[in-house]
Design an enzyme around this catalytic site. Structure first.
Site, PDB file in Angstrom:
ATOM      1  CG  ASP A  92      -0.254   0.234   2.512  1.00 18.14           C
ATOM      2  OD1 ASP A  92       0.630  -0.585   2.845  1.00 18.14           O
ATOM      3  OD2 ASP A  92      -0.574   1.212   3.218  1.00 18.14           O
ATOM      4  CD  GLU A 156       3.877   1.424   7.076  1.00 18.78           C
ATOM      5  OE1 GLU A 156       4.525   1.895   8.033  1.00 18.78           O
ATOM      6  OE2 GLU A 156       3.659   2.066   6.026  1.00 18.78           O
TER       7      GLU A 156
END
Length: 454
Positions: A92, A156
């Site tokens: 991500d 994250e």
């Protein structure tokens, strides 16, 4: 028996790595469905899973974590009796911010000035490619000498804790003798660095309400309590005149005793405008690695274009507080919340919501794994010795893993050196750093396996 030398193998794999990173960067994998479709993250997760399967990983799975994101897991068994190493990255990314400010499109990997530009190129899709290159080089040099687990996180950057909660519920899944977190970076391009500390963080949203609805500023301004003005005053209470963080009860005088960060280098890295001063006191290293730092990362207010002459009834802001090692993020959250409640002016109604948190982390750099890493860096970076620095950012998973596996050694390396400009526009990765750190990781795995075999 060995095959091709690792540095030469990694060098030969770099064109393939660039093509793969181009594919992975193309996914707009911001883990916030309000910003980009969830299908973009799902596509990136599937790409990572396919890459692991192609390398012979077993038990490859897309793990549905409690925050709604997916983490990708795989296991590559090593020789019997070999230690297990967990390799971490995340797919991500941060939103691209102002896309018009990018010189090239944020989700198209573009080579320019000897670097590869694109959102996630360094943080942290490039980190996953680093792991792949290291493993491919070892296969060409006689085989991977350890058992390898790979975990690639899907949220994250949001700090919503999906993988942490999943790991806690499945404590055997990520168990390893040592863990390599591929999400930090060298202090400077060409200077091999391990990250020994991470600041933790807490993220709060605060809302102030003062009126039942907006009012005409000519008719009511001057007496009616303006929620936006109240918010400005409240946020100003979080900093001293010199810019130091001033949260009631929060210690703000720690010192950093390791590698220092010269002020002129920091100004250049941060691209501080001429004539603008730095904030805070102490050395730069004190301020960014050893002390708490508050940042207002968002505020809801009327846009300048189309604004009306109104007294605002409500205002909302999002606040990030970085928490250094030696302090507890839970306690910092309580202190920040209490400060916000105590300092709202004019009796404004205050509500505070926590939206993210992670504890700070400190590594044991005297452990055997760090010796193996230092030896690897000495080969991959001829003439250079491994350095240890702090990192102002947060990786909440580190403390979760340290708690679950107290005997595991945790090392932090990666591609996010200052020129990478992670989280900013025009993020980029140095292909030379990708190559050298891939060599480093391959040599580390070989050194570590040898040290365990003695």
């Amino acid at each position: 028996m060995t095959g091709h030398p690792i540095p030469e193998t990694v060098a030969s794999l770099m064109p393939r790595a660039k093509a793969e990173l181009t594919e992975l960067v193309a996914f707009q994998s911001v883990a916030d469905p309000a910003v980009y479709p969830k299908s973009e993250c799902e596509g990136a997760a599937e790409w990572v899973a396919a890459a692991l399967r192609a390398e012979g990983f077993q038990d490859v799975a897309l793990l549905d974590t409690p925050d709604g994101s997916q983490s990708v897991y795989g296991l590559l068994p090593g020789p019997e009796g070999a230690p297990t190493v967990l390799l971490y990255a995340h797919y991500d990314v941060q939103p691209p911010l102002d896309e018009a400010a990018w010189i090239s499109p944020p989700f198209e990997l573009t080579e320019r000035d000897g670097r590869w530009f694109g959102r996630g190129s360094a943080d942290c899709k490039g980190g996953f490619l680093m792991h792949l290159l290291a493993l491919r080089a070892l296969k060409a040099d006689g085989g991977v000498p350890v058992s390898v687990k790979v975990i690639v996180e899907g949220s994250e950057e949001q700090g919503t804790g999906g993988l942490e909660r999943y790991a806690e519920a499945h404590p055997g899944l990520l168990a390893a003798d040592t863990i390599v977190i591929g999400d930090t970076g060298n202090f400077r391009v060409g200077l091999p660095t391990v990250t020994s500390t991470l600041r933790g963080m807490t993220m709060l949203r605060v809302q102030l309400d003062t009126l039942e609805g907006n009012l005409h500023s000519g008719q009511f301004g001057g007496a009616a309590p303006d929620a936006l003005a109240a918010m400005i005053q409240l946020l100003a209470s979080l900093r001293a005149e010199d810019g130091s963080t001033t949260v009631d009860g929060l210690t703000e005088d720690e010192e950093w005793d390791g590698l220092q960060y010269p002020e002129e280098e920091f100004r250049n890295d941060a691209k501080v405008l001429d004539g603008v001063g730095l904030i805070g006191t102490g050395t730069v290293a004190d301020r960014i690695w050893a002390r708490p730092a508050v940042t207002v990362i968002g505020i809801d207010c009327p846009a300048v274009v189309g604004a009306t002459p109104s007294v605002q009834a409500s205002a909302r802001a999002q606040i990030s507080l970085r928490v250094p090692p030696g302090q507890n993020a839970d306690e910092a959250t309580k202190l920040l919340t209490a400060h916000l409640l105590a300092h709202a002016p004019w009796g404004a109604k205050v509500s505070v919501e926590q939206v993210g948190q992670g504890q700070p982390f400190r590594a044991d750099i005297a452990s055997p794994a760090y010796t193996a890493m230092a030896d690897a860096m000495r080969v991959a970076y001829p003439g250079q010795e491994m350095q240890s620095s702090g990192m102002g950012g947060s990786i909440p998973l580190c403390n979760t893993l340290a708690g679950l596996y107290p005997d595991a050694e945790i090392l932090l390396i990666g591609l996010s050196e200052p020129e990478a400009q992670i989280h900013a526009v025009n993020e980029s990765v140095s292909p030379e750093e990708l190559e050298r750190l891939s060599v480093t990781e391959a040599l580390f795995l070989r050194n570590y396996a040898a040290s365990k075999a003695v």
